[in-house]
Enzyme design. Structure first.
Site, PDB file in Angstrom:
ATOM      1  N   ASP A  55       0.882  -1.168   0.000  1.00 20.96           N
ATOM      2  CA  ASP A  55       0.000   0.000   0.000  1.00 20.96           C
ATOM      3  C   ASP A  55       0.922   1.220   0.000  1.00 20.96           C
ATOM      4  OD1 ASP A  55      -2.264   1.734   0.527  1.00 20.96           O
ATOM      5  OD2 ASP A  55      -1.471   1.865   2.557  1.00 20.96           O
ATOM      6  N   ASP A  66      -1.420  -0.690   6.420  1.00 22.10           N
ATOM      7  CA  ASP A  66      -1.454  -0.164   7.784  1.00 22.10           C
ATOM      8  C   ASP A  66      -2.446  -0.900   8.673  1.00 22.10           C
ATOM      9  OD1 ASP A  66      -3.894   0.732   6.927  1.00 22.10           O
ATOM     10  OD2 ASP A  66      -3.373   2.850   6.915  1.00 22.10           O
TER      11      ASP A  66
END
Length: 731
Positions: free
Chosen positions: A419, A619
């Site tokens: 990401d 995350d």
């Protein structure tokens, strides 16, 4: 579904694991049962509407083993039980040595040139009987338990082998004095097996040192403010919401948020990072980290089993009970191995005695050697010990790996999908460039833009305000402020009309921006977001904002490349910005303009390409679907709840450099597992024929059961020691 961990007593080898796993799965309502020989624990998932922990414990007891609920967070009790076990084994080894060494000397008296010793056989009977029935009682008990469960285990091999040698010797002393007796064989064998168990217990204790160290690091007391006074209380009594004082050199007792003061904290016990971290008002602190200099007051937010340290310990404990898929191979072999060995021992005796017409004693000793050398302990220990050491080493480096299944998946990883925001980048926009046009100064441009954006809540506005505060410019009076969604803002500063926003806003307000189009192209090529500042119809400058790349991101990608792993980036940014960031990091392949819900689909498509193993890094919050879809989910974040729950691997340091480290650790651990299994199997494959006497017709060489017993004990210890060598490997 409920989940519980039980401490199991009385397991002797890998076949015990098979018996208990089957027993637990037969309990109505049990959906999953994992029994770990190395940790002596059983993790069970069950339907509370159909069964309970009492039924689970009873199922284990019905099979002849002991069980109790494993008390989490009580290292002293675990350590006490381990020391007690070691003390008992040590005593048995000492007593066995005291009795068996004289028995060995007596048994070999003629060979040693001591001549004929009066009443030698009766002295041997006297020395070996307490070893056989007092020290060896645990093997008879284990054999009986296995017999009741219609199975056989390591104890069966030892009990049958030593009993055969002992009972034949008793027969020889009473009824056939001309026959050679083998009291010393059974005595030395039992002592050697107990020595092996003792060394195994010592080595197994070392495999869980990481957990023990973490648990001992916890603070014991806390200084809280109650009734306006400082009061020192046990850490167990701290309540959520209480104000806690931490002075220089003290440990932070529980998790919380600083409300007054500042300091630097050594967080190495949680993150593995040795450099102290600066903490100020509003920053989170982690329980058991060490305060270096200043004093501060913080509000407790998590106590007891909810703290980061307690959750880490629980995570590692759970990881060490989870099996790697490769362990199933060992379990299947162990389930059939012991009965086959007993059959081979009977065949050995029959062939030598009936077909080759060897003496009874010769055939018996060959059969005993087969029983003793074939013990499958080393095979059962190969996987769990390596996983315990691997997960422990990872925890010390701030890499939390959730079990053997995660380790094995990570070992096969060929693609890593990153990401962008908060993973490759800092996740917080900062001002990177300030370009002025016309007579305005950089300071004046920042004053105007900072004053206007202070009224906005947009993340890009926050970056400009932060830069203005850092540059210590003055904030001017602003009026007629208006936010224009998707474009920017407009307001009056000192009576003059200003616009701050993107190119669409400038065009909408008919602002002439052609003088700065070259700078705009350069900024966008670099992956930066440009915000124009215009006074009326005239552009006066551009402020560029970007989510800065983490310092270690390019190095992490480079390390992965050297390991033969392909890196991808996935982001919601446009193609140009995504390309710029990917280029700066060193990633050649990326997906741009991807919505959060579409990330998992891209991972799935990669998995279909040649059925490769894909790891996803995020995350742990908006990336949860992507992490779940990947073969291995790697969650960033310093111990946040969501990060801990969503990933198979959690990186406590928030550093991408820990990704290649985690994958290297998985490769090293799997290598140790395969080495342990290989040597355990080779040892048995080569050892059984030699013990059976295959080489005797050619060489006249026969494997003595005493040597077989020593080799069997050393094989288990060698497998554990090989796993412990992981601790010395540099990641």
């Amino acid at each position: 579904m409920a989940k519980t961990t039980l401490k199991v007593k009385g397991m002797h080898c890998a076949s015990c694991v098979t018996v208990l796993t089957r027993a637990l799965h037969k309990v109505d309502g049990v959906s999953l049962a994992v029994v770990n020989y190395a940790t002596e624990k059983a993790t069970v998932e069950f339907d509370e509407g159909k069964t309970n922990t009492e039924n689970l414990i009873q199922a284990i007891k019905n099979k002849g083993y002991g069980a109790e609920i494993f008390a989490e967070g009580q290292p002293q009790r675990e350590e006490k039980l381990r020391k007690k076990e070691l003390k008992e084994l040590k005593w048995k080894v000492i007593l066995g040595t005291f009795l068996s060494v004289p028995a060995l000397i007596l048994g070999m008296s003629m060979f040693l040139g001591l001549g004929e010793i009066p009443y030698k056989d009766y002295l041997l009977l006297l020395l070996s009987t307490p070893i056989q029935f007092y020290l060896g009682w645990q093997f008879y008990r284990g054999t009986w338990t296995a017999f009741k469960n219609k199975s056989a285990n390591m104890d069966s091999l030892i009990a049958i082998g030593t009993s055969a040698a002992y009972l034949f010797s008793v027969y020889a002393v009473i009824f056939a004095p001309e026959e050679h007796q083998y009291f010393e064989v059974s005595a030395i064998l039992i002592t050697l097996v107990l020595l092996g168990k003792y060394l195994e217990a010592v080595a197994k204790g070392k495999t869980s040192e990481a957990i023990a160290k973490l648990m001992k690091m916890g603070a014991k007391t806390a200084t809280v403010i109650r009734g306006g006074k400082e009061t020192k209380i046990p850490i167990e009594d701290v309540k959520v919401g209480e104000k806690v004082i931490v002075k220089p050199g003290e440990k932070v007792p529980v998790d919380g948020v600083i409300i007054d003061g500042h300091s630097s904290l050594d967080e190495s016990m949680v993150t593995g990072e040795s450099i102290p971290v600066e903490k100020k008002k509003g920053d989170a602190v982690i329980g058991s980290t060490l305060n270096k200099q200043g004093s501060f007051i913080f509000k407790a937010t998590k106590v007891g089993t909810d703290t980061v340290l307690a959750r880490i310990v629980k995570l590692i404990e759970e990881a060490q009970t989870k099996k790697a898929p490769i362990q199933r191979f060992a379990d299947v072999i162990s389930a059939y191995f012991v009965p086959i060995v007993i059959l081979l021992a009977l065949v050995t005796f029959t062939v030598w005695f009936s077909l080759l017409h060897a003496e009874t004693s010769f055939a018996l000793i060959a059969a005993v050697a087969v029983l003793v050398i074939a013990c499958p302990c080393a095979l059962g220990l190969a996987t769990p010990t390596a996983i315990m050491v691997g997960t422990g080493k990872g925890a010390q480096d701030g890499i939390l790996i959730k079990g053997g299944d995660a380790l094995e998946s990570a070992y096969k990883t060929e693609i890593v999908v990153f990401d962008k925001t908060g993973t490759i980048t800092q996740g917080k926009p900062v001002v990177t460039d300030i370009i002025v046009h016309g007579s305005i100064s950089e300071k004046n441009l920042l004053e105007i833009a900072g004053s206007i954006e202070k009224k906005s809540e947009h993340p890009l506005a926050e970056a400009i305000v932060n830069r203005a505060e850092k540059s210590r410019v003055r904030f001017l009076s602003v009026s007629s402020f208006k936010a224009i969604p998707g474009h920017g803002v407009e307001a009056k500063v000192l009576g003059k009309q200003y616009f701050v926003g993107n190119i669409a806003l400038m065009r909408k307000k008919n602002v002439l921006i052609s003088p700065l189009l070259g700078e705009l192209a350069t900024l966008e090529e670099a992956g930066k977001t440009a915000m124009f500042v215009a006074q009326g119809k005239k552009v006066v400058g551009v402020i560029a904002v970007a989510d800065e790349i983490k310092e270690d991101s390019p190095r992490a990608v480079e390390h992965l490349k050297k390991m033969g792993i392909v890196s991808y980036m996935i982001t919601g940014d446009n193609q140009r910005t995504a390309a710029a960031i990917a280029k700066r990091v060193g990633i050649e392949k990326f997906f741009a303009e991807v919505l959060p819900e579409e990330k998992a689909r891209h991972v799935k498509e990669l998995q279909k390409q040649g059925k490769v193993k894909v790891a996803a890094v995020g995350d742990g919050i908006n990336d949860a679907p992507m992490l779940a879809q990947a073969d291995i989910g790697i969650a960033m974040g310093s111990g946040t709840d969501v990060a801990m729950e969503s990933g198979n691997i959690v990186l406590m340091r928030n550093s991408l450099l820990d990704i290649p480290k985690a994958l290297k650790l998985s490769r090293l651990t799997m290598s140790k597992i395969k080495q342990g299994m290989f040597w355990a199997l080779i040892y048995n494959i080569l050892g059984i024929p030699v013990a059976a006497g295959v080489l005797y017709p050619l060489t006249g060489w026969m494997l003595n059961p005493i040597i077989a017993g020593g080799a069997m004990a050393l094989s288990s210890v060698s497998v554990i020691m090989n796993a412990l060598m992981l601790k010395r490997k540099k990641l």
